[in-house]
Scaffold this motif. Sequence first.
Motif, PDB file in Angstrom:
ATOM      1  N   GLY A   1       0.769  -1.245   0.000  1.00  0.00           N
ATOM      2  CA  GLY A   1       0.000   0.000   0.000  1.00  0.00           C
ATOM      3  C   GLY A   1       0.796   1.288   0.000  1.00  0.00           C
ATOM      4  O   GLY A   1       0.258   2.338  -0.362  1.00  0.00           O
ATOM      5  N   ASN A   2       2.084   1.250   0.372  1.00  0.00           N
ATOM      6  CA  ASN A   2       2.842   2.495   0.493  1.00  0.00           C
ATOM      7  C   ASN A   2       3.922   2.626  -0.583  1.00  0.00           C
ATOM      8  O   ASN A   2       4.872   3.393  -0.402  1.00  0.00           O
ATOM      9  CB  ASN A   2       3.496   2.584   1.881  1.00  0.00           C
ATOM     10  CG  ASN A   2       3.694   4.019   2.334  1.00  0.00           C
ATOM     11  OD1 ASN A   2       3.104   4.953   1.793  1.00  0.00           O
ATOM     12  ND2 ASN A   2       4.529   4.216   3.337  1.00  0.00           N
ATOM     13  N   PHE A   3       3.773   1.958  -1.720  1.00  0.00           N
ATOM     14  CA  PHE A   3       4.870   1.972  -2.688  1.00  0.00           C
ATOM     15  C   PHE A   3       5.095   3.342  -3.309  1.00  0.00           C
ATOM     16  O   PHE A   3       6.200   3.649  -3.778  1.00  0.00           O
ATOM     17  CB  PHE A   3       4.663   0.894  -3.761  1.00  0.00           C
ATOM     18  CG  PHE A   3       3.827   1.307  -4.945  1.00  0.00           C
ATOM     19  CD1 PHE A   3       4.424   1.835  -6.077  1.00  0.00           C
ATOM     20  CD2 PHE A   3       2.447   1.139  -4.941  1.00  0.00           C
ATOM     21  CE1 PHE A   3       3.664   2.196  -7.175  1.00  0.00           C
ATOM     22  CE2 PHE A   3       1.686   1.506  -6.031  1.00  0.00           C
ATOM     23  CZ  PHE A   3       2.295   2.036  -7.153  1.00  0.00           C
ATOM     24  N   ARG A   4       4.086   4.216  -3.258  1.00  0.00           N
ATOM     25  CA  ARG A   4       4.291   5.550  -3.833  1.00  0.00           C
ATOM     26  C   ARG A   4       5.244   6.404  -2.995  1.00  0.00           C
ATOM     27  O   ARG A   4       5.688   7.465  -3.438  1.00  0.00           O
ATOM     28  CB  ARG A   4       2.944   6.248  -4.001  1.00  0.00           C
ATOM     29  CG  ARG A   4       2.092   5.651  -5.120  1.00  0.00           C
ATOM     30  CD  ARG A   4       0.732   6.302  -5.187  1.00  0.00           C
ATOM     31  NE  ARG A   4      -0.046   6.036  -3.983  1.00  0.00           N
ATOM     32  CZ  ARG A   4      -1.141   6.682  -3.641  1.00  0.00           C
ATOM     33  NH1 ARG A   4      -1.595   7.664  -4.406  1.00  0.00           N
ATOM     34  NH2 ARG A   4      -1.790   6.373  -2.530  1.00  0.00           N
ATOM     35  N   ALA A   5       5.582   5.928  -1.794  1.00  0.00           N
ATOM     36  CA  ALA A   5       6.554   6.646  -0.961  1.00  0.00           C
ATOM     37  C   ALA A   5       7.991   6.426  -1.432  1.00  0.00           C
ATOM     38  O   ALA A   5       8.910   7.041  -0.889  1.00  0.00           O
ATOM     39  CB  ALA A   5       6.420   6.201   0.495  1.00  0.00           C
ATOM     40  N   PHE A   6       8.169   5.577  -2.449  1.00  0.00           N
ATOM     41  CA  PHE A   6       9.503   5.231  -2.945  1.00  0.00           C
ATOM     42  C   PHE A   6       9.600   5.670  -4.401  1.00  0.00           C
ATOM     43  O   PHE A   6       9.312   4.902  -5.327  1.00  0.00           O
ATOM     44  CB  PHE A   6       9.737   3.727  -2.796  1.00  0.00           C
ATOM     45  CG  PHE A   6       9.607   3.250  -1.374  1.00  0.00           C
ATOM     46  CD1 PHE A   6      10.712   3.183  -0.545  1.00  0.00           C
ATOM     47  CD2 PHE A   6       8.356   2.903  -0.856  1.00  0.00           C
ATOM     48  CE1 PHE A   6      10.582   2.765   0.776  1.00  0.00           C
ATOM     49  CE2 PHE A   6       8.217   2.483   0.457  1.00  0.00           C
ATOM     50  CZ  PHE A   6       9.338   2.419   1.282  1.00  0.00           C
ATOM     51  N   PRO A   7       9.973   6.915  -4.643  1.00  0.00           N
ATOM     52  CA  PRO A   7       9.797   7.517  -5.968  1.00  0.00           C
ATOM     53  C   PRO A   7      10.651   6.916  -7.080  1.00  0.00           C
ATOM     54  O   PRO A   7      10.311   7.067  -8.251  1.00  0.00           O
ATOM     55  CB  PRO A   7      10.183   8.982  -5.732  1.00  0.00           C
ATOM     56  CG  PRO A   7      11.097   8.954  -4.552  1.00  0.00           C
ATOM     57  CD  PRO A   7      10.561   7.862  -3.669  1.00  0.00           C
ATOM     58  N   ASN A   8      11.736   6.238  -6.745  1.00  0.00           N
ATOM     59  CA  ASN A   8      12.643   5.725  -7.776  1.00  0.00           C
ATOM     60  C   ASN A   8      12.571   4.212  -7.940  1.00  0.00           C
ATOM     61  O   ASN A   8      13.366   3.636  -8.692  1.00  0.00           O
ATOM     62  CB  ASN A   8      14.088   6.132  -7.435  1.00  0.00           C
ATOM     63  CG  ASN A   8      14.245   7.632  -7.342  1.00  0.00           C
ATOM     64  OD1 ASN A   8      13.713   8.375  -8.159  1.00  0.00           O
ATOM     65  ND2 ASN A   8      14.966   8.093  -6.327  1.00  0.00           N
ATOM     66  N   ALA A   9      11.626   3.587  -7.257  1.00  0.00           N
ATOM     67  CA  ALA A   9      11.585   2.125  -7.231  1.00  0.00           C
ATOM     68  C   ALA A   9      10.640   1.561  -8.284  1.00  0.00           C
ATOM     69  O   ALA A   9       9.551   2.087  -8.510  1.00  0.00           O
ATOM     70  CB  ALA A   9      11.151   1.641  -5.852  1.00  0.00           C
TER      71      ALA A   9
END
Length: 312
Positions: free
Chosen positions: A118-126
């Motif tokens: 659910g929080n993958f948008r917190a990792f901008p380069n991944a």
Amino acid sequence: MKLPPLFDVHPARDTDYSIWPLAYCQSHMPYDFFGGAGLYSNKGIVTVPMIYTLLVGGEVGGKQHVALVDCGFQKGDWLKRYSFSGWEDPKDVLGKVGFSPEDVEAILVTHMHFDHIGNFRAFPNAKLYIQLDEYLGWSEAVCSAHQNMHSEEERAWILSSFDPEDLVHTAEGLAKGRLCFVRGEEEILPGITAHLAKDSHTFGTQFFMVRTHNGPFAVAGDTVYWYSNVEKMWPPGYNQGNAFNQIKTFLQMRDILKNETKRIIPGHDPVLWERHLTWVTASGNQVAEVNLRDGDKSRKPYGIPAFSPESS
């Protein structure tokens, strides 16, 4: 602290990783949810960690890779829906071992339950790596639920751990080239191999084998909630797949690891902290140092006491 090698630790392709399981909040739930009905029925409530695992390393002498197995969930409605405490932002969690969300190049998603994706948008380069079976399975399940079920109550079990908004966000990632589908067994990064556990915990759950100089480790996600699942061959009380397929996965993992189950990083087991060098941060959340690649230094802050691993 390092475990003794299992077998030849220097294969043709020489890879090595540091491995840190990181708790980002705590959950307070019934024992049998994780340990299984029968073995853990009527045991009351247990506090368990919500974990993602940082992997740093790669091919020796080559580029350093920074990957995260799962990525937690955003602070918001899910915190109210279930009994969670101590939620921390990824920048604070990864900062405990000297990294930031911007450093992460790959998020290896074990499955699409809210607390793992659910929080993958917190990792901008991944980039996000998901089994195709998992993505298609949830897409079909959500479509069917809305077509054939007429109330939120009827859809409650299907959506008990799945957020349909994550389909929207992953589709946006697909459009931007950030979503990568995995099909079965694939090496995602040097020395990190995905293994499909189809129709086990969910439609296309996967676990990851990580090859280090100290032998292999399995980052299991929810293919293994607790060590007791795989050590007693007893599936958990909650899953959205097939318990017999879960047992097959337990056997597969034990075979790969030569029955060294301590090499498994389970999805939610507080016993993890007892089996590996661990310290508790000011938030109450734990950090474990499961393996350090050659030349890497411990991230345990000076003066903070650590748990003593079982083997010490």
